[in-house]
Design a protein around this motif. Structure first.
Motif, PDB file in Angstrom:
ATOM      1  N   VAL A 185      67.174  -2.227  36.156  1.00 41.42           N
ATOM      2  CA  VAL A 185      67.148  -2.815  37.501  1.00 41.42           C
ATOM      3  C   VAL A 185      65.841  -3.571  37.705  1.00 41.42           C
ATOM      4  O   VAL A 185      65.831  -4.688  38.222  1.00 41.42           O
ATOM      5  CB  VAL A 185      67.294  -1.715  38.577  1.00 41.42           C
ATOM      6  CG1 VAL A 185      67.200  -2.306  39.974  1.00 41.42           C
ATOM      7  CG2 VAL A 185      68.600  -0.967  38.385  1.00 41.42           C
ATOM      8  N   ALA A 186      64.744  -2.950  37.277  1.00 44.92           N
ATOM      9  CA  ALA A 186      63.434  -3.585  37.419  1.00 44.92           C
ATOM     10  C   ALA A 186      62.460  -2.956  36.436  1.00 44.92           C
ATOM     11  O   ALA A 186      62.532  -1.759  36.151  1.00 44.92           O
ATOM     12  CB  ALA A 186      62.904  -3.413  38.847  1.00 44.92           C
ATOM     13  N   VAL A 187      61.584  -3.789  35.916  1.00 43.94           N
ATOM     14  CA  VAL A 187      60.504  -3.318  35.049  1.00 43.94           C
ATOM     15  C   VAL A 187      59.242  -4.026  35.522  1.00 43.94           C
ATOM     16  O   VAL A 187      59.136  -5.245  35.399  1.00 43.94           O
ATOM     17  CB  VAL A 187      60.747  -3.650  33.563  1.00 43.94           C
ATOM     18  CG1 VAL A 187      59.711  -2.958  32.699  1.00 43.94           C
ATOM     19  CG2 VAL A 187      62.151  -3.250  33.132  1.00 43.94           C
ATOM     20  N   LYS A 188      58.325  -3.269  36.097  1.00 40.70           N
ATOM     21  CA  LYS A 188      57.113  -3.872  36.650  1.00 40.70           C
ATOM     22  C   LYS A 188      55.901  -3.411  35.841  1.00 40.70           C
ATOM     23  O   LYS A 188      55.488  -2.250  35.933  1.00 40.70           O
ATOM     24  CB  LYS A 188      56.957  -3.493  38.123  1.00 40.70           C
ATOM     25  CG  LYS A 188      58.086  -4.050  38.988  1.00 40.70           C
ATOM     26  CD  LYS A 188      57.894  -3.710  40.446  1.00 40.70           C
ATOM     27  CE  LYS A 188      59.026  -4.306  41.288  1.00 40.70           C
ATOM     28  NZ  LYS A 188      58.934  -3.888  42.700  1.00 40.70           N
ATOM     29  N   ALA A 189      55.366  -4.352  35.074  1.00 40.47           N
ATOM     30  CA  ALA A 189      54.249  -4.018  34.185  1.00 40.47           C
ATOM     31  C   ALA A 189      53.015  -3.606  34.984  1.00 40.47           C
ATOM     32  O   ALA A 189      52.385  -2.595  34.678  1.00 40.47           O
ATOM     33  CB  ALA A 189      53.929  -5.208  33.290  1.00 40.47           C
ATOM     34  N   ASP A 190      52.697  -4.381  36.018  1.00 43.46           N
ATOM     35  CA  ASP A 190      51.468  -4.103  36.768  1.00 43.46           C
ATOM     36  C   ASP A 190      51.509  -2.731  37.428  1.00 43.46           C
ATOM     37  O   ASP A 190      50.505  -2.035  37.501  1.00 43.46           O
ATOM     38  CB  ASP A 190      51.257  -5.163  37.846  1.00 43.46           C
ATOM     39  CG  ASP A 190      50.973  -6.522  37.232  1.00 43.46           C
ATOM     40  OD1 ASP A 190      50.705  -6.554  36.016  1.00 43.46           O
ATOM     41  OD2 ASP A 190      51.032  -7.530  37.953  1.00 43.46           O
ATOM     42  N   GLN A 216      64.624   8.154  27.887  1.00 43.05           N
ATOM     43  CA  GLN A 216      64.895   6.779  27.453  1.00 43.05           C
ATOM     44  C   GLN A 216      64.347   5.761  28.456  1.00 43.05           C
ATOM     45  O   GLN A 216      63.766   4.736  28.077  1.00 43.05           O
ATOM     46  CB  GLN A 216      66.394   6.577  27.241  1.00 43.05           C
ATOM     47  CG  GLN A 216      66.920   7.349  26.032  1.00 43.05           C
ATOM     48  CD  GLN A 216      68.346   6.981  25.656  1.00 43.05           C
ATOM     49  OE1 GLN A 216      68.906   5.997  26.135  1.00 43.05           O
ATOM     50  NE2 GLN A 216      68.939   7.785  24.796  1.00 43.05           N
ATOM     51  N   THR A 217      64.539   6.046  29.728  1.00 46.60           N
ATOM     52  CA  THR A 217      64.025   5.132  30.760  1.00 46.60           C
ATOM     53  C   THR A 217      62.516   4.971  30.632  1.00 46.60           C
ATOM     54  O   THR A 217      61.989   3.855  30.560  1.00 46.60           O
ATOM     55  CB  THR A 217      64.384   5.665  32.166  1.00 46.60           C
ATOM     56  OG1 THR A 217      65.814   5.686  32.300  1.00 46.60           O
ATOM     57  CG2 THR A 217      63.780   4.804  33.257  1.00 46.60           C
ATOM     58  N   CYS A 218      61.813   6.101  30.577  1.00 42.14           N
ATOM     59  CA  CYS A 218      60.350   6.034  30.484  1.00 42.14           C
ATOM     60  C   CYS A 218      59.918   5.536  29.110  1.00 42.14           C
ATOM     61  O   CYS A 218      58.864   4.891  28.986  1.00 42.14           O
ATOM     62  CB  CYS A 218      59.744   7.401  30.782  1.00 42.14           C
ATOM     63  SG  CYS A 218      59.999   7.955  32.480  1.00 42.14           S
ATOM     64  N   GLY A 219      60.711   5.816  28.084  1.00 43.55           N
ATOM     65  CA  GLY A 219      60.385   5.325  26.745  1.00 43.55           C
ATOM     66  C   GLY A 219      60.379   3.807  26.690  1.00 43.55           C
ATOM     67  O   GLY A 219      59.505   3.199  26.062  1.00 43.55           O
ATOM     68  N   TRP A 220      61.348   3.188  27.362  1.00 41.61           N
ATOM     69  CA  TRP A 220      61.361   1.724  27.424  1.00 41.61           C
ATOM     70  C   TRP A 220      60.126   1.204  28.152  1.00 41.61           C
ATOM     71  O   TRP A 220      59.556   0.172  27.783  1.00 41.61           O
ATOM     72  CB  TRP A 220      62.631   1.222  28.114  1.00 41.61           C
ATOM     73  CG  TRP A 220      63.841   1.244  27.246  1.00 41.61           C
ATOM     74  CD1 TRP A 220      64.893   2.101  27.335  1.00 41.61           C
ATOM     75  CD2 TRP A 220      64.141   0.364  26.144  1.00 41.61           C
ATOM     76  NE1 TRP A 220      65.820   1.816  26.356  1.00 41.61           N
ATOM     77  CE2 TRP A 220      65.387   0.764  25.618  1.00 41.61           C
ATOM     78  CE3 TRP A 220      63.472  -0.696  25.554  1.00 41.61           C
ATOM     79  CZ2 TRP A 220      65.975   0.117  24.528  1.00 41.61           C
ATOM     80  CZ3 TRP A 220      64.052  -1.341  24.467  1.00 41.61           C
ATOM     81  CH2 TRP A 220      65.289  -0.934  23.968  1.00 41.61           C
ATOM     82  N   LEU A 221      59.714   1.939  29.187  1.00 39.90           N
ATOM     83  CA  LEU A 221      58.515   1.517  29.920  1.00 39.90           C
ATOM     84  C   LEU A 221      57.280   1.609  29.022  1.00 39.90           C
ATOM     85  O   LEU A 221      56.433   0.703  29.025  1.00 39.90           O
ATOM     86  CB  LEU A 221      58.339   2.382  31.181  1.00 39.90           C
ATOM     87  CG  LEU A 221      57.122   2.071  32.044  1.00 39.90           C
ATOM     88  CD1 LEU A 221      57.133   0.632  32.538  1.00 39.90           C
ATOM     89  CD2 LEU A 221      57.050   3.043  33.230  1.00 39.90           C
ATOM     90  N   VAL A 222      57.181   2.681  28.256  1.00 41.63           N
ATOM     91  CA  VAL A 222      56.047   2.821  27.335  1.00 41.63           C
ATOM     92  C   VAL A 222      56.084   1.701  26.296  1.00 41.63           C
ATOM     93  O   VAL A 222      55.062   1.087  25.974  1.00 41.63           O
ATOM     94  CB  VAL A 222      56.047   4.208  26.663  1.00 41.63           C
ATOM     95  CG1 VAL A 222      54.937   4.293  25.610  1.00 41.63           C
ATOM     96  CG2 VAL A 222      55.865   5.312  27.695  1.00 41.63           C
ATOM     97  N   SER A 223      57.287   1.406  25.788  1.00 42.45           N
ATOM     98  CA  SER A 223      57.422   0.280  24.849  1.00 42.45           C
ATOM     99  C   SER A 223      56.924  -1.007  25.489  1.00 42.45           C
ATOM    100  O   SER A 223      56.238  -1.821  24.853  1.00 42.45           O
ATOM    101  CB  SER A 223      58.891   0.095  24.436  1.00 42.45           C
ATOM    102  OG  SER A 223      59.263   1.047  23.485  1.00 42.45           O
TER     103      SER A 223
END
Lengths: 93, 156
Positions: free
Chosen positions: B13-18, B56-63
């Motif tokens: 839905v959303a991935v916010k790097a900052d 998996q959700t947080c793993g993608w964020l770490v990636s």
């Protein structure tokens, strides 16, 4: 005012359920205290938070694997605390 | 979501790097071999798969925040709570945030909701390891594209 060693020893005792009195500046985290790499992540997290630094674990591991450093340089607690003090000083510089 | 293949996420839905924040969505399938055993005649999504969904959700964020330079592997789960039952057909929304970026590891906090109902939450620790091969890295990137992951924002 507690020293770096006191804080680190408290963190290790609490994180790994090791009796505080058995942790000395000459203790080797791996060889003497039997802390494994996963538990050390928890310790690194707590140290990073407590001191506002980022322990360069990847860099240390690389140096040890390359034979440029020994585990004693980073994982004997008095040496670990010296590294922490250096990182704190570098942060403030 | 295909539970038997551990494909736990349907879309980002959303991935916010900052903000070190991510949100994914997924729909629990009406049928799955998993439900044949858990439980016969009473299909209930296993709690461990809810943890996998958060992992998996947080793993993608770490990636993402590490620029897809290595593989985050789950190393620890703390304070995991399964607060609500999940049945076939339910929609799940999962949010993740980074608690700490260490050297060679990361700690994240995940939480699943269904509508406004809290379903599960946990603190997750990841080790960052090198990709086992360039082919595997490509597999991960291809997979991210299939899920419409905003790769261009993160890839180094």
């Amino acid at each position: 005012m507690s020293t770096t060693f006191d804080k680190v020893a408290d963190i290790i005792a609490e994180t790994c359920d090791i009796p505080r009195e058995t942790i000395t500046p000459d203790s080797h985290a791996i060889d003497d205290l039997k802390i494994d790499s996963l538990d050390f992540l928890d310790i690194a997290f707590a140290i990073d938070k407590a001191f506002g630094i980022k322990l360069p674990l990847e860099q240390w591991t690389q140096k040890i694997n390359d034979g440029q450093a020994t585990t004693e340089q980073y994982f004997v607690l008095k040496n670990l605390c010296a590294r922490i003090d250096e990182l704190i000083a570098a942060k403030g510089a | 979501m295909r539970l038997e293949y551990f494909q736990m996420l349907d879309r980002f839905v959303a991935v916010k790097a900052d903000e070190r924040w991510i949100k994914t969505e997924s729909k629990v399938p009406m049928e799955s071999p998993v439900f044949e055993g858990h439980f016969p005649g009473y299909p209930l999504m296993p709690g461990v798969l809810l943890i996998e969904n958060m992992a998996q959700t947080c793993g993608w964020l770490v990636s993402a925040i590490t620029g897809f330079t290595g593989l985050p592997v789950l190393a620890g789960v703390k304070n995991a709570k399964v607060r609500g039952a999940v049945f076939p057909g339910m929609d799940l929304s999962t949010e993740g945030s980074i608690v700490h970026e260490g050297s060679g590891f990361a700690i994240a906090q995940g939480a699943i909701k269904s509508g406004d109902t809290a379903i599960a939450d946990a603190q997750l620790t990841y080790r960052l390891i090198p990709y086992p091969s360039p082919e595997f890295q490509n597999t991960m990137v291809t997979w991210a594209k299939q899920l419409d992951f905003p790769l261009q924002e993160f890839r180094k």
